[in-house]
Design a protein around this motif. Structure first.
Motif, PDB file in Angstrom:
ATOM      1  N   THR A  37      39.839  41.006  44.668  1.00 35.21           N
ATOM      2  CA  THR A  37      41.190  41.412  45.048  1.00 35.21           C
ATOM      3  C   THR A  37      42.231  40.596  44.290  1.00 35.21           C
ATOM      4  O   THR A  37      43.198  41.147  43.767  1.00 35.21           O
ATOM      5  N   LEU A  40      42.494  41.799  40.814  1.00 34.03           N
ATOM      6  CA  LEU A  40      43.218  43.070  40.735  1.00 34.03           C
ATOM      7  C   LEU A  40      44.721  42.883  40.923  1.00 34.03           C
ATOM      8  O   LEU A  40      45.520  43.556  40.279  1.00 34.03           O
ATOM      9  N   ALA A 118      40.156  48.861  46.629  1.00 38.14           N
ATOM     10  CA  ALA A 118      39.461  48.956  45.344  1.00 38.14           C
ATOM     11  C   ALA A 118      38.365  47.899  45.236  1.00 38.14           C
ATOM     12  O   ALA A 118      37.260  48.177  44.768  1.00 38.14           O
ATOM     13  N   ARG A 121      35.353  48.867  47.450  1.00 43.07           N
ATOM     14  CA  ARG A 121      34.562  49.968  46.887  1.00 43.07           C
ATOM     15  C   ARG A 121      33.633  49.481  45.780  1.00 43.07           C
ATOM     16  O   ARG A 121      32.560  50.027  45.569  1.00 43.07           O
ATOM     17  N   ALA A 122      34.045  48.462  45.050  1.00 43.22           N
ATOM     18  CA  ALA A 122      33.273  47.981  43.911  1.00 43.22           C
ATOM     19  C   ALA A 122      32.082  47.124  44.338  1.00 43.22           C
ATOM     20  O   ALA A 122      31.183  46.884  43.546  1.00 43.22           O
TER      21      ALA A 122
END
Length: 184
Positions: A37, A40, A118, A121-122
């Protein structure tokens, strides 16, 4: 009407429990998801507390801004967070992964939520050790009558503990092809 003074991290050498829900709410994130996170978010992250003892990180957001999120635990009114002194940048224990600045300490909740989704999900949980891994190995495929199956993952160190899986549907398809081609 009560005036709330601006928030500042502790000045002394000790970690202090501070109440959530007044100046900020804390979004509690497991370390594996938190690392991705932060990558990102990049420079869009506000202050982040890393608690190496609990293997969690806390992002600070405006009170009530993350109240309806379901992906992470949000600590608001009635909860306390161990807040390190401003200059504590290393563990063990709670320390600032991203320190508050004179410009602020809050992370914009919409960007944080998108980055958390995101990152989650990864990552896949390992079926054997339950740790999240960003390099999952598919160790089994479960087929069900409804047609919606699922894949079982393991982390690389645990993958060898799973026997090689036979795929009955793939075997059936191979047998049918062999019959059509006269090889059965």
């Amino acid at each position: 009407m009560t005036r709330i003074e601006p928030w500042r991290p502790p000045n002394g050498p000790d970690i202090e429990p501070q109440p959530a829900g007044i100046w900020w709410d804390a979004v509690k994130v497991p370390t594996a998801i938190a690392q991705r996170t932060l990558t990102l978010l990049g420079g869009d992250s506000g202050a982040v507390i890393e608690d190496s003892y609990g293997a969690v990180w806390y992002w600070l957001v405006a009170p009530g801004a993350a109240g309806d999120w379901t992906v992470q635990r949000v600590l608001g009114k009635g909860a306390y967070v161990a807040v390190p002194p401003q200059d504590r940048r290393y563990g063990p224990g709670p320390h600032w992964r991203v320190a508050p600045t004179h410009d602020g300490y809050l992370t914009e909740p919409g960007r944080l939520h998108a980055a958390l989704l995101a990152a989650a999900r990864a990552l896949k949980p390992c079926r054997r050790c339950d740790r999240l891994t960003d390099e999952p190995v598919a160790v089994a495929v479960v087929h069900v009558a409804s047609g919606v199956g699922r894949t079982i993952y393991a982390c690389k160190p645990c993958a060898h503990h799973f026997p090689p899986q036979r795929d009955p549907l793939a075997e059936l398809a191979a047998m049918r092809r062999a019959q059509r081609e006269g090889r059965a």
